[in-house]
Design an enzyme around this catalytic site. Structure first.
Site, PDB file in Angstrom:
ATOM      1  N   SER A 148     -21.075  -4.835  19.244  1.00 53.58           N
ATOM      2  CA  SER A 148     -21.629  -5.867  18.373  1.00 53.58           C
ATOM      3  C   SER A 148     -21.416  -7.214  19.036  1.00 53.58           C
ATOM      4  O   SER A 148     -20.463  -7.399  19.808  1.00 53.58           O
ATOM      5  CB  SER A 148     -20.931  -5.854  17.011  1.00 53.58           C
ATOM      6  OG  SER A 148     -21.270  -6.998  16.245  1.00 53.58           O
ATOM      7  N   TYR A 161     -13.117  -5.379  12.018  1.00 57.50           N
ATOM      8  CA  TYR A 161     -14.364  -4.950  12.654  1.00 57.50           C
ATOM      9  C   TYR A 161     -14.536  -5.620  14.021  1.00 57.50           C
ATOM     10  O   TYR A 161     -14.849  -4.945  15.019  1.00 57.50           O
ATOM     11  CB  TYR A 161     -15.544  -5.296  11.749  1.00 57.50           C
ATOM     12  CG  TYR A 161     -16.895  -4.965  12.328  1.00 57.50           C
ATOM     13  CD1 TYR A 161     -17.390  -3.668  12.287  1.00 57.50           C
ATOM     14  CD2 TYR A 161     -17.686  -5.950  12.916  1.00 57.50           C
ATOM     15  CE1 TYR A 161     -18.637  -3.353  12.811  1.00 57.50           C
ATOM     16  CE2 TYR A 161     -18.935  -5.652  13.445  1.00 57.50           C
ATOM     17  CZ  TYR A 161     -19.398  -4.358  13.387  1.00 57.50           C
ATOM     18  OH  TYR A 161     -20.631  -4.055  13.918  1.00 57.50           O
TER      19      TYR A 161
END
Length: 257
Positions: A148, A161
């Site tokens: 990401s 995350y």
């Protein structure tokens, strides 16, 4: 499924988390380019079956496999089943499965932290290790982790995350070093904001901010991530390993001052 250009003709691929929007898009693009695809899911069984049905209806090969990838035995079993279905071969693995909960760092428990690391990072380690054991015996292959842009651009409420995705990027670079001599390439794809069902309704402010910031003027689509994964798995990328391919419409290039 008829190949667009046959970039992955003859390949056998395992896409984890393919019952979700991004994973489903990756699986469909792999099939369009000629790969036989093992479609993994944990709980999104019906969605995974729909992806597999679309592949088969278009003339491709697909199978749905279920596993909890936070369990080492289950992760290894998944890879083994995919390879057995593929006739003893597995030429491509896309580690897409993961979670993205929100939680304030100050109130986060150790259990919540570990749950995200297990789902997003430990699963990548275990699936990659198992896949590499198959690939090194059958001529090599490619592994692509879905990371990401939050690996380098942190967001509020995403500390667990962001940390997991940063670690995924470094895992790929480390694995590229160790598995390269065996003909196995390992890379990451780091998407930006990818559109999904109801996103504009559930997070309208975030979508508007993204659209104002991104040079290309739109959200990403699952097939945008799929295209990047197809490239990294195909012969055109035969000398690319240990690389993080950012797929974000250029938003990371936007000045922050």
């Amino acid at each position: 499924m008829p190949a667009v250009s046959g970039l992955l003709a003859g390949q056998v691929a395992l896409v984890t988390g393919a019952g979700g929007g991004i994973g489903g898009g990756i699986a469909l693009r792999f099939a369009e380019e000629g790969a036989a695809v093992a479609v993994h899911c944990r709980t999104s069984v019906e969605a995974a079956r729909e992806v597999a049905a679309r592949i088969r209806d278009a003339g491709g090969r697909a199978v749905v496999l279920r596993a909890d990838l936070t369990d080492e035995d289950a992760a290894r079993r998944l890879v083994r089943e995919a390879a057995e279905w593929g006739g003893g071969r597995l030429t491509a693995l896309v580690n897409n499965a993961g979670v993205q909960p929100t939680r304030e760092l100050a109130g986060m428990t150790a259990a919540e932290w570990r749950a995200v690391l297990d789902a997003n990072l430990s699963s990548v380690f275990m699936c990659t290790q198992a896949a590499a054991e198959v690939m090194r015996e059958t001529g090599g292959g490619s592994v692509t982790h879905i990371a990401s842009i939050e690996a380098t651009h942190p967001a509020p409420l995403h500390a667990h995350y962001c940390a997991s995705k940063a670690a995924v990027v470094m895992h790929a670079r480390s694995a590229a070093l160790e598995y390269g001599p065996h003909g196995i390439r390992v890379n990451t794809v780091s998407p930006g904001l990818i559109d999904g069902d109801g996103l504009a309704e559930t997070w309208p402010e975030g979508v508007r901010r993204w659209q104002r910031a991104v040079p290309t003027g739109r959200l990403g689509r699952p097939e945008d991530v799929g295209d990047a994964c197809v490239f990294l798995a195909c012969p055109l990328a035969s000398w690319i390993t240990g690389h993080d391919l950012v797929v974000d419409g250029g938003v990371s290039a936007r000045p922050t001052w």
